[in-house]
Design a protein around this motif. Sequence first.
Motif, PDB file in Angstrom:
ATOM      1  N   GLY A 158      14.461   7.604 -15.688  1.00  0.00           N
ATOM      2  CA  GLY A 158      14.150   6.243 -15.276  1.00  0.00           C
ATOM      3  C   GLY A 158      14.952   5.586 -13.905  1.00  0.00           C
ATOM      4  N   VAL A 159      16.224   6.032 -13.706  1.00  0.00           N
ATOM      5  CA  VAL A 159      16.887   5.959 -12.564  1.00  0.00           C
ATOM      6  C   VAL A 159      16.216   6.344 -11.380  1.00  0.00           C
ATOM      7  N   SER A 160      15.708   7.775 -11.536  1.00  0.00           N
ATOM      8  CA  SER A 160      15.044   8.526 -10.396  1.00  0.00           C
ATOM      9  C   SER A 160      13.663   7.776 -10.016  1.00  0.00           C
ATOM     10  N   ALA A 161      13.028   7.368 -11.083  1.00  0.00           N
ATOM     11  CA  ALA A 161      11.728   6.664 -10.732  1.00  0.00           C
ATOM     12  C   ALA A 161      11.765   5.447  -9.861  1.00  0.00           C
ATOM     13  N   LEU A 162      12.984   4.469 -10.356  1.00  0.00           N
ATOM     14  CA  LEU A 162      12.971   3.339  -9.657  1.00  0.00           C
ATOM     15  C   LEU A 162      13.696   3.813  -8.370  1.00  0.00           C
ATOM     16  N   ALA A 163      14.756   4.630  -8.234  1.00  0.00           N
ATOM     17  CA  ALA A 163      15.381   5.034  -7.097  1.00  0.00           C
ATOM     18  C   ALA A 163      14.319   5.470  -5.854  1.00  0.00           C
ATOM     19  N   SER A 164      13.339   6.349  -6.421  1.00  0.00           N
ATOM     20  CA  SER A 164      12.363   6.794  -5.370  1.00  0.00           C
ATOM     21  C   SER A 164      11.506   5.688  -4.728  1.00  0.00           C
TER      22      SER A 164
ATOM     23  N   TRP B 141      10.515   2.347  -0.376  1.00  0.00           N
ATOM     24  CA  TRP B 141      10.643   1.069   0.372  1.00  0.00           C
ATOM     25  C   TRP B 141      11.462   1.093   1.678  1.00  0.00           C
ATOM     26  N   ALA B 142      12.644   1.762   1.674  1.00  0.00           N
ATOM     27  CA  ALA B 142      13.440   1.527   2.999  1.00  0.00           C
ATOM     28  C   ALA B 142      12.897   2.469   3.727  1.00  0.00           C
ATOM     29  N   ILE B 143      12.384   3.702   3.492  1.00  0.00           N
ATOM     30  CA  ILE B 143      11.866   4.513   4.632  1.00  0.00           C
ATOM     31  C   ILE B 143      10.519   3.937   5.166  1.00  0.00           C
ATOM     32  N   HIS B 144       9.971   3.089   4.473  1.00  0.00           N
ATOM     33  CA  HIS B 144       8.741   2.267   5.274  1.00  0.00           C
ATOM     34  C   HIS B 144       9.328   1.225   6.124  1.00  0.00           C
TER      35      HIS B 144
ATOM     36  N   LEU C 178       3.484   3.499   6.809  1.00  0.00           N
ATOM     37  CA  LEU C 178       2.714   4.013   5.576  1.00  0.00           C
ATOM     38  C   LEU C 178       2.569   5.371   5.677  1.00  0.00           C
ATOM     39  N   PHE C 179       2.450   6.265   6.841  1.00  0.00           N
ATOM     40  CA  PHE C 179       2.266   7.923   6.719  1.00  0.00           C
ATOM     41  C   PHE C 179       3.539   8.161   6.495  1.00  0.00           C
ATOM     42  N   ALA C 180       4.481   7.698   6.981  1.00  0.00           N
ATOM     43  CA  ALA C 180       5.935   8.273   6.682  1.00  0.00           C
ATOM     44  C   ALA C 180       6.135   8.231   5.174  1.00  0.00           C
ATOM     45  N   VAL C 181       5.885   7.256   4.474  1.00  0.00           N
ATOM     46  CA  VAL C 181       5.997   7.301   2.895  1.00  0.00           C
ATOM     47  C   VAL C 181       5.029   8.269   2.395  1.00  0.00           C
ATOM     48  N   ALA C 182       3.992   8.346   2.845  1.00  0.00           N
ATOM     49  CA  ALA C 182       3.102   9.391   2.221  1.00  0.00           C
ATOM     50  C   ALA C 182       3.546  10.804   2.440  1.00  0.00           C
ATOM     51  N   LEU C 183       4.265  11.006   3.517  1.00  0.00           N
ATOM     52  CA  LEU C 183       4.570  12.442   3.734  1.00  0.00           C
ATOM     53  C   LEU C 183       5.845  12.620   2.955  1.00  0.00           C
ATOM     54  N   TRP C 184       6.796  11.703   2.853  1.00  0.00           N
ATOM     55  CA  TRP C 184       7.791  11.846   1.829  1.00  0.00           C
ATOM     56  C   TRP C 184       7.447  12.054   0.555  1.00  0.00           C
ATOM     57  N   ALA C 185       6.346  11.590  -0.048  1.00  0.00           N
ATOM     58  CA  ALA C 185       5.664  11.687  -1.247  1.00  0.00           C
ATOM     59  C   ALA C 185       5.107  13.098  -1.503  1.00  0.00           C
TER      60      ALA C 185
ATOM     61  N   PHE D 298       0.827  -1.200  -0.014  1.00  0.00           N
ATOM     62  CA  PHE D 298      -0.112   0.078   0.065  1.00  0.00           C
ATOM     63  C   PHE D 298       0.803   1.010   0.089  1.00  0.00           C
ATOM     64  N   SER D 299       1.985   1.251   0.842  1.00  0.00           N
ATOM     65  CA  SER D 299       2.747   2.411   0.923  1.00  0.00           C
ATOM     66  C   SER D 299       3.496   2.630  -0.534  1.00  0.00           C
ATOM     67  N   LEU D 300       3.967   1.580  -1.323  1.00  0.00           N
ATOM     68  CA  LEU D 300       4.611   1.716  -2.564  1.00  0.00           C
ATOM     69  C   LEU D 300       3.418   2.388  -3.833  1.00  0.00           C
TER      70      LEU D 300
END
Length: 378
Positions: free
Chosen positions: A112-118, A123-126, A139-146, A22-24
């Motif tokens: 493409g590198v940025s898309a995959l790396a983000s 994933w790691a932040i989660h 879940l909220f940590a990833v959402a806030l970074w986004a 869900f985070s991703l």
Amino acid sequence: MPTSERPARATAAAVPRTLLPFSLLLFAAVRVLCLVTLAVWAGAEGRSAHKVLAERWDSLWYVRVVEHGYDFTLTAPDGRVLSDRAFFPLLPWLEKAGHGLTGLAPQDVGLGVSALASLAAAWAIHRIAARLYGERAALFAVALWAVLPVSVVQSMAYSESLFTALAAWSLWSLLRERWLPAGLLASAAGLTRPVGFAVVLAVWGAAWAGRRLTWRVAAGCVLAPLGAAGYVLWSGLSSGHGPFGYLDVQGDWGNGFDGGLAFARFLGDLLSGPGFAGGIGLIIGVAALLWLYVRGIRQGQPLPLVLYTGVVVLLALCTSGFFGSKPRLLLPAFPLLFPLALALSRLHHRRTAWLVVTAAAALAAAYGAFWLLGSGPP
């Protein structure tokens, strides 16, 4: 440490293991929203969204490294000689390799590198947030970074996403005491951006806190600085300016550590002129950053995260340079978001938390398009 401030580690029975997907998905949805908004806005102005994402500012310098190696300079109007040695090599290496394998233009490989790396960074932040505070907070940590106001940089042919991914996975490895991956990832992060030394300090700090020296700990500590130190030394020596010649390169770009004097002058100019309201907003923003940092410490963030975040914030605020770049330089400081994520995860009215995230996503999409089609990140 007060009980209320300890990390809220979730038990195995209480952890809903489906929240990482869900985070991703949420992260990807926000990125799509930002890109669609940018494309529509750019189209309405008769401009190219692709150009502002991949063919302006730093992205052009990375492409020049791919095409010419480290021998390109540009003379600024004031006579300063700007060298591409200011840009660390990992992203252009990947762009060159991707170009050779796929035939795509280097700048498109960079996208493409940025898309995959983000996604890898999310994933790691989660994983880190879940280990410390539970799956819902993650879940909220990833959402806030986004949904950060300048999160559109995560979709540009820039190095912030790549650096954050490498740094976050190195920190994750440290939390699990996997020293060799932590050292290798720290070294790779050091080949990506000058702030890679923040990851090195995190590795060394974790080793010191562990107080148990094994060959794996020692190897991780030796590997960690090789990327950043190796590039800095090579850049200086090969340019003929000695082992610290990289500092001269950054100086020509107007960048250098001055303890925050340039930032203070910039703030003073705002407060003494028509930008007074902006100056007050900037003071509030810096105070909020410092409050989140202290709050994270009080909530039990491990020493590697505390050291890493502190160095990222310090370098962002206490170096000279173009001040419009400061927000994007703070993108890798994701642990600052953990106190907010924990607070959102604990709200009794979950609808309120998601309304906050939704509103922030809409603002990030609008501001990102406005920013890139205006002054943008230099």
